[in-house]
Design an enzyme around this catalytic site. Structure first.
Site, PDB file in Angstrom:
ATOM      1  N   TYR A  58     -45.341  -7.784 -15.335  1.00 35.96           N
ATOM      2  CA  TYR A  58     -44.815  -8.779 -15.402  1.00 35.96           C
ATOM      3  C   TYR A  58     -43.701  -9.050 -14.709  1.00 35.96           C
ATOM      4  O   TYR A  58     -42.358  -9.417 -16.024  1.00 35.96           O
ATOM      5  CB  TYR A  58     -45.578  -9.770 -16.277  1.00 35.96           C
ATOM      6  N   HIS A 124     -52.820  -0.426 -19.947  1.00 38.48           N
ATOM      7  CA  HIS A 124     -53.391  -1.586 -19.664  1.00 38.48           C
ATOM      8  C   HIS A 124     -54.290  -1.581 -18.335  1.00 38.48           C
ATOM      9  O   HIS A 124     -55.021  -2.486 -18.225  1.00 38.48           O
ATOM     10  CB  HIS A 124     -51.749  -2.753 -18.869  1.00 38.48           C
ATOM     11  N   SER A 203     -57.373 -14.867 -18.639  1.00 37.18           N
ATOM     12  CA  SER A 203     -58.377 -16.047 -17.618  1.00 37.18           C
ATOM     13  C   SER A 203     -59.118 -16.123 -17.698  1.00 37.18           C
ATOM     14  O   SER A 203     -59.778 -16.003 -17.473  1.00 37.18           O
ATOM     15  CB  SER A 203     -58.424 -15.056 -15.971  1.00 37.18           C
ATOM     16  N   PRO A 204     -59.286 -16.988 -18.970  1.00 36.29           N
ATOM     17  CA  PRO A 204     -60.389 -17.749 -19.319  1.00 36.29           C
ATOM     18  C   PRO A 204     -60.584 -19.135 -18.524  1.00 36.29           C
ATOM     19  O   PRO A 204     -61.633 -19.485 -18.885  1.00 36.29           O
ATOM     20  CB  PRO A 204     -59.989 -18.611 -21.052  1.00 36.29           C
ATOM     21  N   LEU A 205     -59.543 -19.853 -17.592  1.00 36.53           N
ATOM     22  CA  LEU A 205     -59.550 -20.393 -17.132  1.00 36.53           C
ATOM     23  C   LEU A 205     -59.678 -19.677 -15.626  1.00 36.53           C
ATOM     24  O   LEU A 205     -59.828 -20.654 -14.356  1.00 36.53           O
ATOM     25  CB  LEU A 205     -58.830 -21.642 -17.152  1.00 36.53           C
ATOM     26  N   GLY A 206     -60.170 -19.158 -15.164  1.00 40.44           N
ATOM     27  CA  GLY A 206     -60.984 -18.081 -13.628  1.00 40.44           C
ATOM     28  C   GLY A 206     -59.504 -18.545 -12.953  1.00 40.44           C
ATOM     29  O   GLY A 206     -59.391 -18.945 -11.795  1.00 40.44           O
ATOM     30  N   ARG A 207     -58.588 -17.974 -13.913  1.00 36.67           N
ATOM     31  CA  ARG A 207     -56.628 -18.032 -12.696  1.00 36.67           C
ATOM     32  C   ARG A 207     -56.935 -19.703 -11.725  1.00 36.67           C
ATOM     33  O   ARG A 207     -56.420 -20.102 -11.209  1.00 36.67           O
ATOM     34  CB  ARG A 207     -56.880 -17.069 -11.482  1.00 36.67           C
ATOM     35  N   GLY A 208     -57.150 -20.394 -12.676  1.00 33.81           N
ATOM     36  CA  GLY A 208     -56.863 -21.940 -12.834  1.00 33.81           C
ATOM     37  C   GLY A 208     -57.794 -22.461 -11.921  1.00 33.81           C
ATOM     38  O   GLY A 208     -58.460 -23.858 -11.462  1.00 33.81           O
TER      39      GLY A 208
END
Length: 328
Positions: A58, A124, A203-208
């Site tokens: 990152y 990873h 990403s539980p929010l679908g990448r926003g």
């Protein structure tokens, strides 16, 4: 301090929700407010979101240095997770898992983080050219030396998980899991539960996108990686936002946001699940953390799943060059 419920990842006890730090230094547009990022990490610890997640890739090490500065005076409060194995963040995704590289990456991460041990160290991505037994043999040596306390694996298939776990117990699997990325449910999640491995959805929010905050790809910064992701492409994004609109209608009835409802669904997948929604702002962190105590009824869960059927999602989750490096 907050009394957020805790969950177990192997022998680790962590807050029921953690913090993904990638977006503070990498991938999602502008990264020019380190002070707010540090304040967000501090606030996460204040609220009991103790699992702080980063990776060497990152920002080409910048995120580890940032996280290291943020936790320097609060090391005992943080459960520090980082990763190794992706070697080319900018042009596709290549992976590496040979023993020498494992040790090299660990030593570099320890220096950047400014710590003497990593609480949870993930591979990873699984290297298809190197037996996972070699990788986890090297990781096991790092555990014996006290440089790593617990081992994890990310985006791996069931067979790789079993083989790695046979070399050294795995505390956690980190994989994408959300209302519209559910492929882990068929084999990976049951394998983890059979072996006693905790699950850390990223990403539980679908990448926003599931928050409804992004309504057009044009809103994204020119260097935002999501511009190259199929679900954000023209044509697909409009179909996916229609799903979000249906989710928002349900959320309104609970006086929460669509994103909070989507995150609550992930949080309810099991007591062995610790999602790590990513943010670089305290405001969004606090919205996410509030979900840790949001209780959904069985009827509400069925209603959420009814308006977000996986087969309605338009586009693959990754572009082809990323998919080739994914072990599931």
């Amino acid at each position: 301090m907050n009394d957020m419920p805790t969950r177990k990842l192997g022998s680790l006890e962590v807050g029921a929700q953690g913090l993904g730090c990638m977006g503070m230094s990498h991938a999602y547009g502008v990264h020019d407010d380190d002070a707010e990022s540090v304040a967000t990490i501090h606030r996460a610890l204040d609220l009991g979101a103790t699992l702080i997640d980063t990776a060497n890739v990152y920002g080409d090490g910048a995120n580890e240095r940032l996280v290291g500065r943020a936790i320097a005076d609060r090391r005992d409060e943080a459960v520090l997770a980082t990763k190794f194995g992706i070697t080319s963040p900018g042009g596709g995704m290549r992976v590496r898992g040979d023993a020498a590289y494992v040790r090299e990456c660990c030593e570099e991460s320890l220096r950047r983080l400014g710590v003497d041990h990593i609480d949870l160290y993930y591979q990873h991505r699984v290297d298809p050219e190197v037996p996972v037994e070699e990788t986890f043999g090297a990781l096991s040596e790092l555990v014996s030396e006290g440089k790593v306390r617990n081992l994890g694996i990310s985006e791996a298939g069931a067979d790789s998980i079993r083989r790695a776990h046979a070399v050294h117990p795995i505390a956690a699997l980190q994989s994408e899991w959300s209302l519209w990325t559910r492929d882990v449910e068929s084999e990976v999640v049951p394998t983890c539960r059979e072996l006693g491995i905790g699950i850390v959805p990223f990403s539980p929010l679908g990448r926003g996108l599931l928050t409804g905050a992004v309504t057009s790809t044009d809103e994204l910064a020119p260097d935002d990686v999501r511009r190259g992701f199929p679900r954000f492409e023209e044509g697909n994004i409009d179909r996916n936002l229609a799903i979000v609109d249906a989710l928002r209608t349900l959320a309104d009835s609970r006086d929460v946001t669509a994103g909070q409802l989507a995150l609550a669904w992930v949080q309810h997948r099991g007591v062995d699940v610790v999602p790590i929604p990513g943010t670089k702002r305290r405001t969004y962190l606090e919205q996410n953390v509030a979900v840790a105590e949001l209780v959904l009824t069985d009827d509400e869960i069925r209603a959420i799943e009814a308006v977000t059927p996986p087969d309605a999602v338009a586009g693959e989750r990754y572009p082809a060059e990323y998919t080739r490096a994914t072990g599931r």
